[in-house]
Design an enzyme around this catalytic site. Structure first.
Site, PDB file in Angstrom:
ATOM      1  CG  ASP A 132      -1.907   1.125   1.234  1.00  0.00           C
ATOM      2  OD1 ASP A 132      -1.820   1.992   0.342  1.00  0.00           O
ATOM      3  OD2 ASP A 132      -2.757   1.161   2.124  1.00  0.00           O
ATOM      4  CG  LEU A 133       4.369   3.394  -2.718  1.00  0.00           C
ATOM      5  CD1 LEU A 133       5.068   3.875  -1.457  1.00  0.00           C
ATOM      6  CD2 LEU A 133       5.383   2.831  -3.698  1.00  0.00           C
ATOM      7  CD  GLU A 134      -2.511   5.283   0.831  1.00  0.00           C
ATOM      8  OE1 GLU A 134      -2.821   6.428   1.222  1.00  0.00           O
ATOM      9  OE2 GLU A 134      -3.059   4.269   1.237  1.00  0.00           O
ATOM     10  CE1 TYR A 135      -2.541   6.628  -3.762  1.00  0.00           C
ATOM     11  CE2 TYR A 135      -2.385   8.772  -2.703  1.00  0.00           C
ATOM     12  CZ  TYR A 135      -3.093   7.626  -2.969  1.00  0.00           C
ATOM     13  OH  TYR A 135      -4.352   7.454  -2.472  1.00  0.00           O
TER      14      TYR A 135
END
Length: 363
Positions: A132-135
């Site tokens: 979950d890489l934001e962003y």
């Protein structure tokens, strides 16, 4: 040991042919894993772990060491068992983004991170891994993301071959659109690499509006006749970019956004607001229902965006309920998507929305 060249890379995933019914479980929110009704889900994501900012190995804190075994045991032993994925990252702002930017910048550090994620997943008994890489903030980071996914996938294939165990799943939570059009420099996700190396991705089709803006708006508009900030546009952009619809698991919300209205008598979508409403600008779904009931709120359905909003006492909240969730799940089915997921467990009330989504998908 098999090499990546010996493996069919064209995965007909997601692996559950009936579709993904996913949800994230924030381990830090106090909603016990034993309270999850697994009959409405196929996959649950443990959220979140982070890499160490120096070594880049996955950091399993004492808190997580205590939480994870109970999470796995509770979900594995149910009458309706689900698959579990370990999610890494989350919406922690620039600090988290910097860690991932640093670790993905070189093959050596990517390998350290990848190897540690596999070790942790196998130690605790997870079925897969989720990023979950934001962003990613620029094209360079997008290129590094592509390399990370490729090397991660290859490592999972090798590990499964060596161990004789089923390959760990590899998924990622991503922006609602394949392209960034609303803030920062224009940039696009590496759609070809995503399509080739991820089992599926989770476009986060929510947080379209909030109290960062001085006007009201739907948090998860299915359609938007006035802009590209909508789920229909975002999902369409991923398909147009070349990601198979079956590898798209559409994000749904279990919460709403609240505002204080500038003029309580002007209360539609897009009207002026002067700050956040109750709940610090956010209500879990069960809190929305309480707000509506306790304040005898006026509740409206907006057909253009397929969203609900209510208002009372100068406050306004935009949200989804079982009706709009039904529309959204039917949209996902009509586009041939791989399924849907929710953020986040513990925000529903009596599983009203979760049950509606599951029934809508199956009918």
């Amino acid at each position: 040991m098999a090499s990546p060249m010996d493996v069919d890379e064209s995965y007909p995933s997601p692996p559950d042919r009936k579709g993904i019914k996913g949800a994230y479980w924030p381990s830090f929110e106090g909603f016990e894993a034993s309270s999850i009704d697994t009959s409405y889900f196929t996959h649950i994501f443990y959220a979140f772990l982070l890499p160490d900012p120096v070594t880049f190995k996955l950091n399993v804190t004492p808190f997580d060491q205590q939480k994870i075994p109970g999470f796995i045991e509770n979900l594995r032993t149910r009458n309706s068992p689900v698959k579990t994925l370990l999610s890494m990252g989350g919406g922690g702002g620039d600090a988290i983004a910097l860690i991932f930017a640093n670790l993905s910048g070189a093959q050596e550090t990517r390998k350290v991170f990848i190897d540690s994620t596999i070790e942790v997943a196998r130690t605790y008994g997870f079925d897969g891994l989720d990023l979950d890489l934001e962003y990613p903030v620029n094209d360079h980071e997008m290129i590094n993301l592509a390399l990370l996914l490729q090397e991660w996938h290859e490592a999972l294939v090798h590990e499964a071959s060596a161990s004789g165990k089923p390959r760990l799943l590899l998924t990622a939570a991503v922006y609602y659109s394949s392209q960034f059009t609303t803030y920062g420099l224009p940039r696009s996700y590496p759609a070809d690499s995503i399509n080739k190396y991820a089992d599926w991705i989770n476009p986060m089709c929510y947080d379209y509006h909030g109290t960062r803006e001085n006007f009201t708006g739907p948090n998860a508009a299915l359609y938007n006749p006035k802009s590209n900030v909508s789920t229909s546009f975002g999902i369409g952009s991923w398909i147009q970019a070349g990601v198979s619809p079956k590898k798209l698991v559409m994000g749904l919300q279990l919460y709403g956004r609240t505002w204080k209205l500038l003029d309580p008598n002007v209360n539609g979508i897009g009207t002026r607001a002067v700050g956040e409403g109750p709940g610090g600008g956010i209500f879990d779904y069960y809190q929305v229902l309480e707000f509506d009931k306790e304040n005898n709120a006026i509740v409206n359905f907006d057909g253009q965006t397929v969203s609900y909003y209510s208002y009372a006492g100068g406050f306004w909240v935009g949200y989804d309920d079982s009706v709009t969730i039904d529309w959204e799940v039917q949209f996902a089915r009509s586009r041939g998507l791989g399924g849907y997921f929710f953020w986040a467990l513990g925000q529903d009330k009596d599983w009203i929305i979760s049950k509606q989504a599951s029934n809508s998908w199956d009918r």
